[in-house]
Write a protein that holds these residues in place. Structure first.
Motif, short mmCIF file in Angstrom:
data_model
loop_
_atom_site.label_atom_id
_atom_site.label_comp_id
_atom_site.label_asym_id
_atom_site.label_seq_id
_atom_site.Cartn_x
_atom_site.Cartn_y
_atom_site.Cartn_z
N GLU A 1 -2.78 -3.95 -8.16
CA GLU A 1 -4.09 -3.34 -8.36
C GLU A 1 -5.03 -3.64 -7.19
O GLU A 1 -5.72 -2.74 -6.68
CB GLU A 1 -4.71 -3.85 -9.66
CG GLU A 1 -6.09 -3.26 -9.95
CD GLU A 1 -6.78 -3.93 -11.11
OE1 GLU A 1 -7.69 -3.33 -11.69
OE2 GLU A 1 -6.42 -5.09 -11.43
N THR B 1 -1.89 0.45 -7.44
CA THR B 1 -2.01 0.99 -8.79
C THR B 1 -3.49 1.15 -9.09
O THR B 1 -4.35 0.55 -8.45
CB THR B 1 -1.36 0.06 -9.83
OG1 THR B 1 -2.00 -1.23 -9.77
CG2 THR B 1 0.12 -0.10 -9.59
N THR B 2 -3.79 1.96 -10.09
CA THR B 2 -5.19 2.24 -10.42
C THR B 2 -5.76 1.32 -11.49
O THR B 2 -6.96 1.35 -11.75
CB THR B 2 -5.33 3.69 -10.90
OG1 THR B 2 -4.46 3.91 -12.03
CG2 THR B 2 -4.96 4.66 -9.77
N GLY B 3 -4.94 0.51 -12.10
CA GLY B 3 -5.43 -0.37 -13.15
C GLY B 3 -4.43 -1.46 -13.49
O GLY B 3 -3.30 -1.46 -13.01
N ASP B 4 -4.87 -2.39 -14.33
CA ASP B 4 -4.03 -3.50 -14.76
C ASP B 4 -3.76 -3.36 -16.26
O ASP B 4 -4.68 -3.48 -17.07
CB ASP B 4 -4.75 -4.83 -14.48
CG ASP B 4 -3.94 -6.04 -14.92
OD1 ASP B 4 -2.78 -5.85 -15.32
OD2 ASP B 4 -4.48 -7.16 -14.85
#
Length: 430
Positions: free
Chosen positions: A382, A387-390
């Motif tokens: 992230e 990636t766009t989120g966790d």
């Protein structure tokens, strides 16, 4: 028994992830109110993180819109939520200047110049009432700092102090007009240090990964409870000494870079620092599963402590604490960090020592380390913008929000394993 422990860890991991609400590894973006006390007026500025402001006003805000179509609305909204009252109860005039957008520690902030004037033209003690954003967001915090100017119209940075923290529960602060208090600033910054580490899942997880192997010794590339050729038992005293070494190494590492970065000697952008912090957790998790090197946890604590110190320094700048006495700020903030670490050690270490004397500990150690490794990899992806989120944010938030429950669960497991396994004190290497 080992399979049962592994199953319980996995179940709890999945259950908590499903129940908890999302949050970041660090506390959310923080507002700041910077005050400069003059003889006839108070000047300063208000710094509002746009992402938090958007939630508070229920609008989709951007760097462009806050200075465009939303400009009038936001200025009126902010002005409605700031007021000042003198000691006699008389209201003071509060004015906001033209807003601008400024990036503070990687986050876009809407910044307003602020002027507060007493009705008689003489600044005395007054009470600042402020609930911008915090009137809607329970978790949001506002750091207020103040500087004094009486002699030559020159603001003296050495007289600055951290005034206090405004939040959902505290929406007003007393502003003294004729004196600063280094002790109050020291206590406030110590509290911020405690809060930052206490709410930072990544810092806590890094410390936990280092504590897990502390009751053990590395022999032939494996973790064991005793030294080769010894009685097979590592004493609690020896375990505590190793914990002291780990905590001290981490303290020395982060204190060094905290001082250097806060004083402007070094500067590293926040994103690579945060990514390296996630990587430090991954390294410590792997070391908890299999020792990378003898006494590696001390080396890891010292080495990556340098990285964590850069993150702490970034927070000091983000909160505007670098306006005050650097010595007071560093000592107070560092004290808060160390107190939090000692509290974590006191809560979890006795249970780990007891649990390490049972056959359950290898499964527990590996299970917790694997979870830490998963968390760290997710954070790295992230923070590196891969990636766009966790997906595990909810899990992390719940665990950090319930420290006594987590410590109690580990203590219960330790006692149950002690009774169930007959407390074997021989080596249990895996």
């Amino acid at each position: 028994m080992r399979r049962l422990v592994s199953a319980l860890l996995l179940s709890a991991f999945l259950l908590v992830g499903g129940l908890a609400s999302p949050a970041a590894a660090h506390p959310m973006s923080t507002s700041a109110v910077l005050l400069d006390i003059r003889e006839d007026r108070v000047e300063g500025e208000v710094q509002l993180p746009i992402d938090r402001l958007a939630i508070a006003v229920a609008r989709d805000l951007t760097r462009t819109s806050v200075l465009g179509e939303d400009r009038t609305f936001l200025k009126r909204y902010t002005a409605r939520h700031i007021s000042a009252v003198g000691a006699d109860g008389a209201p003071w005039t509060v004015g906001l200047g033209t807003g601008s957008v400024r990036t503070i520690d990687g986050t876009a902030h809407l910044v307003y110049p602020l002027t507060i004037r007493p009705p008689d033209g003489q600044v005395t003690d007054f009470r600042l009432r402020y609930d911008v954003i915090v009137e809607e967001l329970l978790t949001h915090k506002v750091i207020a700092t103040v500087r004094y100017d009486f002699d030559r119209g020159i603001l003296k940075t050495d007289d600055a102090e951290t005034l206090g923290v405004l939040d959902w529960d505290t929406k007003s602060l007393r502003v003294p007009a004729d004196e600063g208090s280094w002790l109050k600033g020291f206590v406030t910054t110590a509290g911020l240090g405690i809060e930052h580490v206490g709410e930072g899942a990544d810092h806590l997880l890094f410390l936990l990964m280092l504590l897990i192997p502390a009751p053990l010794v590395a022999t032939a590339g494996r973790w064991r409870t005793g030294d080769a050729g010894a009685t097979g038992v590592t004493s609690p005293r020896r375990s505590l000494v190793r914990v002291v070494h780990v905590v001290s190494a981490f303290a020395l590492g982060h204190s060094l870079t905290l001082a250097l970065a806060a004083s402007g000697v070094i500067h590293v952008p926040s994103r690579p620092v945060e990514t390296l912090i996630a990587f430090s957790i991954a390294v410590s998790a792997v070391h908890a599963i299999r020792p990378l090197v003898a006494r590696g946890e001390v080396l890891i604590a010292a080495g990556f402590g340098l990285v964590h110190g850069l993150a702490f320094a970034s927070l000091i700048g983000d909160l505007g604490l670098d306006r005050g006495s650097l010595v007071t700020t560093l000592l107070g903030f560092n004290l808060g960090i160390e107190l939090t670490q000692l509290l974590v050690v006191a809560l979890i270490m006795p249970s780990l020592i007891l649990l390490s004397r049972t056959t359950v500990y290898p499964a527990f150690r590996v299970g917790v380390a694997v979870i830490g490794l998963v968390f760290s990899v997710s954070w790295m992806l992230e923070r590196a913008k891969l990636t766009t989120g966790d997906p595990f944010e909810g899990t992390q938030t719940w665990l950090v929000g319930h420290p006594l429950l987590v410590a109690g669960a580990v203590a219960t497991l330790a006692v149950a394993a002690r009774l169930r396994c007959g407390a074997p004190w021989t080596a249990t290497g895996k």
